[in-house]
Design a protein around this motif. Structure first.
Motif, PDB file in Angstrom:
ATOM      1  N   PRO A  83       6.894  22.312  27.010  1.00 33.04           N
ATOM      2  CA  PRO A  83       6.929  22.626  25.573  1.00 33.04           C
ATOM      3  C   PRO A  83       7.538  21.509  24.746  1.00 33.04           C
ATOM      4  O   PRO A  83       8.427  20.786  25.197  1.00 33.04           O
ATOM      5  N   THR A  84       7.037  21.395  23.522  1.00 38.55           N
ATOM      6  CA  THR A  84       7.606  20.459  22.547  1.00 38.55           C
ATOM      7  C   THR A  84       8.173  21.200  21.346  1.00 38.55           C
ATOM      8  O   THR A  84       8.678  20.576  20.420  1.00 38.55           O
ATOM      9  N   HIS A  85       8.070  22.514  21.364  1.00 44.44           N
ATOM     10  CA  HIS A  85       8.581  23.334  20.265  1.00 44.44           C
ATOM     11  C   HIS A  85       9.067  24.665  20.847  1.00 44.44           C
ATOM     12  O   HIS A  85       8.561  25.133  21.882  1.00 44.44           O
ATOM     13  N   GLU A  86      10.025  25.291  20.181  1.00 46.02           N
ATOM     14  CA  GLU A  86      10.581  26.546  20.665  1.00 46.02           C
ATOM     15  C   GLU A  86       9.506  27.625  20.813  1.00 46.02           C
ATOM     16  O   GLU A  86       9.566  28.458  21.725  1.00 46.02           O
ATOM     17  N   SER A  87       8.522  27.626  19.931  1.00 46.45           N
ATOM     18  CA  SER A  87       7.470  28.641  19.997  1.00 46.45           C
ATOM     19  C   SER A  87       6.670  28.546  21.287  1.00 46.45           C
ATOM     20  O   SER A  87       6.134  29.546  21.779  1.00 46.45           O
ATOM     21  N   HIS A  88       6.583  27.347  21.861  1.00 49.68           N
ATOM     22  CA  HIS A  88       5.889  27.183  23.144  1.00 49.68           C
ATOM     23  C   HIS A  88       6.619  27.939  24.246  1.00 49.68           C
ATOM     24  O   HIS A  88       5.990  28.496  25.150  1.00 49.68           O
ATOM     25  N   VAL A  89       7.936  27.925  24.189  1.00 54.32           N
ATOM     26  CA  VAL A  89       8.736  28.650  25.180  1.00 54.32           C
ATOM     27  C   VAL A  89       8.525  30.146  25.025  1.00 54.32           C
ATOM     28  O   VAL A  89       8.340  30.875  26.015  1.00 54.32           O
ATOM     29  N   GLN A  90       8.549  30.624  23.781  1.00 49.00           N
ATOM     30  CA  GLN A  90       8.320  32.051  23.541  1.00 49.00           C
ATOM     31  C   GLN A  90       6.969  32.481  24.100  1.00 49.00           C
ATOM     32  O   GLN A  90       6.857  33.516  24.778  1.00 49.00           O
ATOM     33  N   ALA A  91       5.934  31.700  23.811  1.00 52.64           N
ATOM     34  CA  ALA A  91       4.588  32.042  24.282  1.00 52.64           C
ATOM     35  C   ALA A  91       4.512  32.018  25.798  1.00 52.64           C
ATOM     36  O   ALA A  91       3.873  32.872  26.415  1.00 52.64           O
ATOM     37  N   THR A  92       5.159  31.037  26.428  1.00 48.78           N
ATOM     38  CA  THR A  92       5.126  30.937  27.890  1.00 48.78           C
ATOM     39  C   THR A  92       5.762  32.157  28.530  1.00 48.78           C
ATOM     40  O   THR A  92       5.242  32.721  29.502  1.00 48.78           O
ATOM     41  N   VAL A  93       6.909  32.581  28.003  1.00 47.82           N
ATOM     42  CA  VAL A  93       7.579  33.771  28.534  1.00 47.82           C
ATOM     43  C   VAL A  93       6.679  34.991  28.417  1.00 47.82           C
ATOM     44  O   VAL A  93       6.476  35.747  29.381  1.00 47.82           O
ATOM     45  N   LEU A  94       6.121  35.209  27.232  1.00 38.97           N
ATOM     46  CA  LEU A  94       5.310  36.404  27.014  1.00 38.97           C
ATOM     47  C   LEU A  94       4.004  36.375  27.799  1.00 38.97           C
ATOM     48  O   LEU A  94       3.579  37.391  28.353  1.00 38.97           O
ATOM     49  N   CYS A  95       3.373  35.213  27.883  1.00 33.91           N
ATOM     50  CA  CYS A  95       2.118  35.118  28.629  1.00 33.91           C
ATOM     51  C   CYS A  95       2.353  35.255  30.132  1.00 33.91           C
ATOM     52  O   CYS A  95       1.533  35.853  30.844  1.00 33.91           O
ATOM     53  N   ALA A  96       3.439  34.707  30.638  1.00 35.99           N
ATOM     54  CA  ALA A  96       3.757  34.863  32.062  1.00 35.99           C
ATOM     55  C   ALA A  96       4.051  36.327  32.375  1.00 35.99           C
ATOM     56  O   ALA A  96       3.571  36.877  33.378  1.00 35.99           O
ATOM     57  N   LYS A  97       4.828  36.956  31.520  1.00 38.27           N
ATOM     58  CA  LYS A  97       5.166  38.358  31.746  1.00 38.27           C
ATOM     59  C   LYS A  97       3.930  39.243  31.671  1.00 38.27           C
ATOM     60  O   LYS A  97       3.750  40.174  32.465  1.00 38.27           O
ATOM     61  N   ALA A  98       3.032  38.961  30.736  1.00 38.98           N
ATOM     62  CA  ALA A  98       1.811  39.751  30.589  1.00 38.98           C
ATOM     63  C   ALA A  98       0.920  39.657  31.815  1.00 38.98           C
ATOM     64  O   ALA A  98       0.142  40.578  32.100  1.00 38.98           O
ATOM     65  N   ASN A  99       1.048  38.568  32.570  1.00 43.50           N
ATOM     66  CA  ASN A  99       0.171  38.348  33.725  1.00 43.50           C
ATOM     67  C   ASN A  99       0.918  38.396  35.056  1.00 43.50           C
ATOM     68  O   ASN A  99       0.434  37.893  36.062  1.00 43.50           O
ATOM     69  N   ASN A 100       2.096  39.033  35.041  1.00 46.60           N
ATOM     70  CA  ASN A 100       2.879  39.233  36.269  1.00 46.60           C
ATOM     71  C   ASN A 100       3.152  37.927  37.023  1.00 46.60           C
ATOM     72  O   ASN A 100       3.062  37.871  38.254  1.00 46.60           O
ATOM     73  N   LEU A 101       3.438  36.893  36.271  1.00 50.00           N
ATOM     74  CA  LEU A 101       3.804  35.612  36.857  1.00 50.00           C
ATOM     75  C   LEU A 101       5.275  35.346  36.572  1.00 50.00           C
ATOM     76  O   LEU A 101       5.761  35.607  35.480  1.00 50.00           O
ATOM     77  N   GLN A 102       5.966  34.834  37.559  1.00 49.98           N
ATOM     78  CA  GLN A 102       7.366  34.478  37.360  1.00 49.98           C
ATOM     79  C   GLN A 102       7.476  33.137  36.640  1.00 49.98           C
ATOM     80  O   GLN A 102       6.507  32.381  36.534  1.00 49.98           O
ATOM     81  N   ILE A 103       8.675  32.881  36.159  1.00 46.82           N
ATOM     82  CA  ILE A 103       8.966  31.607  35.497  1.00 46.82           C
ATOM     83  C   ILE A 103      10.134  30.936  36.213  1.00 46.82           C
ATOM     84  O   ILE A 103      11.088  31.595  36.629  1.00 46.82           O
ATOM     85  N   ARG A 104      10.039  29.637  36.372  1.00 44.91           N
ATOM     86  CA  ARG A 104      11.196  28.822  36.759  1.00 44.91           C
ATOM     87  C   ARG A 104      11.412  27.835  35.611  1.00 44.91           C
ATOM     88  O   ARG A 104      10.459  27.192  35.156  1.00 44.91           O
ATOM     89  N   THR A 105      12.640  27.729  35.150  1.00 46.71           N
ATOM     90  CA  THR A 105      12.956  26.870  34.011  1.00 46.71           C
ATOM     91  C   THR A 105      13.752  25.671  34.483  1.00 46.71           C
ATOM     92  O   THR A 105      14.808  25.831  35.127  1.00 46.71           O
ATOM     93  N   ARG A 106      13.275  24.478  34.167  1.00 46.74           N
ATOM     94  CA  ARG A 106      13.926  23.244  34.607  1.00 46.74           C
ATOM     95  C   ARG A 106      14.313  22.405  33.396  1.00 46.74           C
ATOM     96  O   ARG A 106      13.491  22.119  32.542  1.00 46.74           O
ATOM     97  N   SER A 107      15.592  22.039  33.336  1.00 44.67           N
ATOM     98  CA  SER A 107      16.021  21.127  32.270  1.00 44.67           C
ATOM     99  C   SER A 107      16.217  19.722  32.822  1.00 44.67           C
ATOM    100  O   SER A 107      15.640  18.765  32.320  1.00 44.67           O
ATOM    101  N   GLY A 108      17.026  19.576  33.887  1.00 49.36           N
ATOM    102  CA  GLY A 108      17.227  18.255  34.475  1.00 49.36           C
ATOM    103  C   GLY A 108      16.785  18.156  35.925  1.00 49.36           C
ATOM    104  O   GLY A 108      16.649  17.058  36.469  1.00 49.36           O
ATOM    105  N   GLY A 109      16.591  19.305  36.578  1.00 48.26           N
ATOM    106  CA  GLY A 109      16.116  19.302  37.962  1.00 48.26           C
ATOM    107  C   GLY A 109      17.195  19.095  39.000  1.00 48.26           C
ATOM    108  O   GLY A 109      16.894  18.796  40.152  1.00 48.26           O
ATOM    109  N   HIS A 110      18.468  19.295  38.621  1.00 58.03           N
ATOM    110  CA  HIS A 110      19.567  19.030  39.558  1.00 58.03           C
ATOM    111  C   HIS A 110      20.034  20.261  40.315  1.00 58.03           C
ATOM    112  O   HIS A 110      21.056  20.203  40.992  1.00 58.03           O
TER     113      HIS A 110
END
Length: 519
Positions: A83-110
């Motif tokens: 994502p390049t905007h906060e709205s992209h994150v919102q959409a990703t969460v809702l679309c993943a949840k709607a399709n029974n997909l989990q999310i992993r969130t990475r900021s630095g990968g450490h």
């Protein structure tokens, strides 16, 4: 389309989502539906990478720092969203949840166990590396920092504006602030100013309903994400932090001592803010020995430090020549083992060369008997290339109330210990050998650290502290690792989880589940 309408239309999808399944056909259907969900309801330029894209693996591997999780044996995401905007994150969460997909969130990968970018179940990787804006206000001594920014980028931004402000956080410049702050954020200003989370004054978080919350709207969640980790509760977008004051000139130093130079006696006597770093090194004579490095930072001039140490810590034998005067931001380079005469732009390097490694942690509340140290050093020698870090507590950490934030290890602690082993050989046999040696070292220290439970630091993630099923998590299993990381705060964190994510959408092998009604 406005963000409000976007969220309303995406929420409507939740009522028609398919049941969870691990089958390949369902995965294909789910990712296709996820992709169309983003395309139809997100009129923006969020970048989506699928395994068929030539850039998929380079993007995935760009922020994997542990080579144990690079390669075909590690499950890959079904897609990567950058994502390049906060709205992209919102959409990703809702679309993943709607399709029974989990999310992993990475900021630095450490994440030491790679839980920010791998999962045993089908998942979407939400890579925040493009959300790294930093807005600094020297007048109010505050900054807003997006979760994908690194510590190095934050330090660089501060140093570009002032040489008398700093921020208490870790020493590795490529660490992402999203996970680092959420787990506590330990650094060398701890005894003066506490942890990173003790200097966080606001945050922006996307919850499981796709809403953006801030401190005024998130209630107890603000307490939870300051030391309880962020991955169990939502996606942290940004932090507002209070900067701290430092003198224009500070002193950094490293004094090395071999065991036959009395290093054990110095280690035993240590009662000042100096990191003790026992490590295995090979001498010019090709002998393997234990050397203890005493590495420290003093907010002042070297001559004042010499006077202080000569009174309070004469065993170290500290001399004026041992200290190096520099600005605070130059100490960042010093701690990262970067030459301090390098241009500060080196702090903007977001990537580091991946290596094989494994880490464990402990907390110490009672002085380790002098006679126990030789046994610990012997166990250290058997590990091979490794180091341990004995990070001192006290000072401001002892003054902050244990319940001020979710981070639970405060007054009464002497040290936090990190054990770290690395290797260069490929293959499962090499990994088993080195991890086994590290486990033996960890076992040798058992009598001298916290017990029932044996406590651990969340940001030094270790799956040997206990794991849960991602598909069918159990409360009893969560309590095992939860009480090690969070002590008595675990149940409060689980109750906050039940309020903000009752369906347990945000979960991984060591996440906090909702508090069960039966309890």
């Amino acid at each position: 389309m406005s963000n409000l309408l976007l969220i309303i239309r995406l929420l409507l999808l939740l009522s028609t989502s398919a049941p969870p399944s691990l089958g390949l056909a369902h995965q294909s259907t789910s990712i296709s539906a996820f992709r169309h969900c983003l395309q139809n309801h997100n009129r923006s330029d969020a970048v989506l990478y699928l395994p068929t894209n030539s850039s998929f693996l380079p993007v995935l591997n760009a922020y994997i720092h542990n080579k144990r999780f690079i390669g075909p044996a590690t499950a890959k995401p079904l897609a990567i969203v950058t994502p390049t905007h906060e709205s992209h994150v919102q959409a990703t969460v809702l679309c993943a949840k709607a399709n029974n997909l989990q999310i992993r969130t990475r900021s630095g990968g450490h994440d030491y166990e790679g839980l920010s970018y791998r999962s045993p179940s089908p998942f979407i990787l939400l890579d925040l590396n493009n959300l790294r804006r930093i807005e600094l206000d020297v007048e109010t001594e505050t900054a807003w920092v997006e979760a994908g920014a690194t510590l190095g980028e934050l330090y660089y931004a501060i140093a570009n504006k002032t040489n008398t402000l700093a921020f208490p956080a870790g020493v590795c410049p490529s660490i992402g602030v999203g996970g680092h702050f959420a787990g506590g954020g330990y650094g060398n200003l701890l005894r003066k100013y506490g942890l990173s989370v003790d200097n966080v004054i606001d945050a922006r978080v996307v919850n499981a309903r796709g809403e953006i919350l801030n401190r005024s709207t998130m209630g107890d969640l603000f307490w939870a994400i300051r030391g309880g980790g962020g991955a169990s509760f939502g996606v942290i977008l940004s932090w507002k932090v209070k900067l701290v004051r430092v003198p224009e000139v500070v002193t950094a130093f490293q004094v090395d001592r071999w065991l036959d130079q009395g290093a054990s006696d110095i280690f035993y006597s240590k009662d000042i803010f100096i990191r003790a770093m026992p490590q295995v090194v090979t001498t010019p004579e090709n002998k393997t020995k234990v050397m203890i490095s005493f590495v420290g930072e003093y907010l002042g001039r070297t001559k004042d430090l010499v006077r202080y140490l000569s009174r309070s810590f004469p065993e170290l034998g500290f001399r004026e020549v041992d200290g190096k005067e520099m600005s605070w931001v130059e100490t960042v380079l010093f701690w990262a083992m970067i030459p301090v005469n390098k241009p500060l732009e080196v702090l903007l390097n977001r990537k580091s060369e991946p290596s094989y490694f494994k880490s464990k942690s402990d907390y110490v509340t009672e002085i380790i008997p002098r006679e126990a140290l030789p046994g610990i050093w012997d166990a250290l020698l058997k590990v091979g290339p490794c180091f341990t870090q004995w990070n001192p507590y006290g000072g401001r950490m002892a003054e902050i109330d244990t319940d001020e934030a979710a981070y639970a290890h405060r007054a009464g602690y002497l040290f936090k210990v990190q054990y770290y082993v690395w290797w260069v050989e490929d293959g499962e046999e090499a990994e088993a050998r080195h991890v086994g040696a590290l486990d033996a070292l960890h076992e040798a220290v058992t009598p001298y650290v916290t017990k029932e439970p044996r406590e651990a630091y969340l940001n030094y993630r270790d799956l040997e502290n206990g794991v849960n099923s991602v598909e069918k998590p159990e409360w009893s299993k969560a309590k095992v690792y939860g009480e090690k990381y969070f002590k008595g705060h675990f149940e409060r964190l689980a109750k906050i989880k039940a309020e903000f994510d009752p369906e347990n959408f945000f979960r991984d092998q060591q996440s906090i589940p909702p508090f069960p009604h039966s309890h």
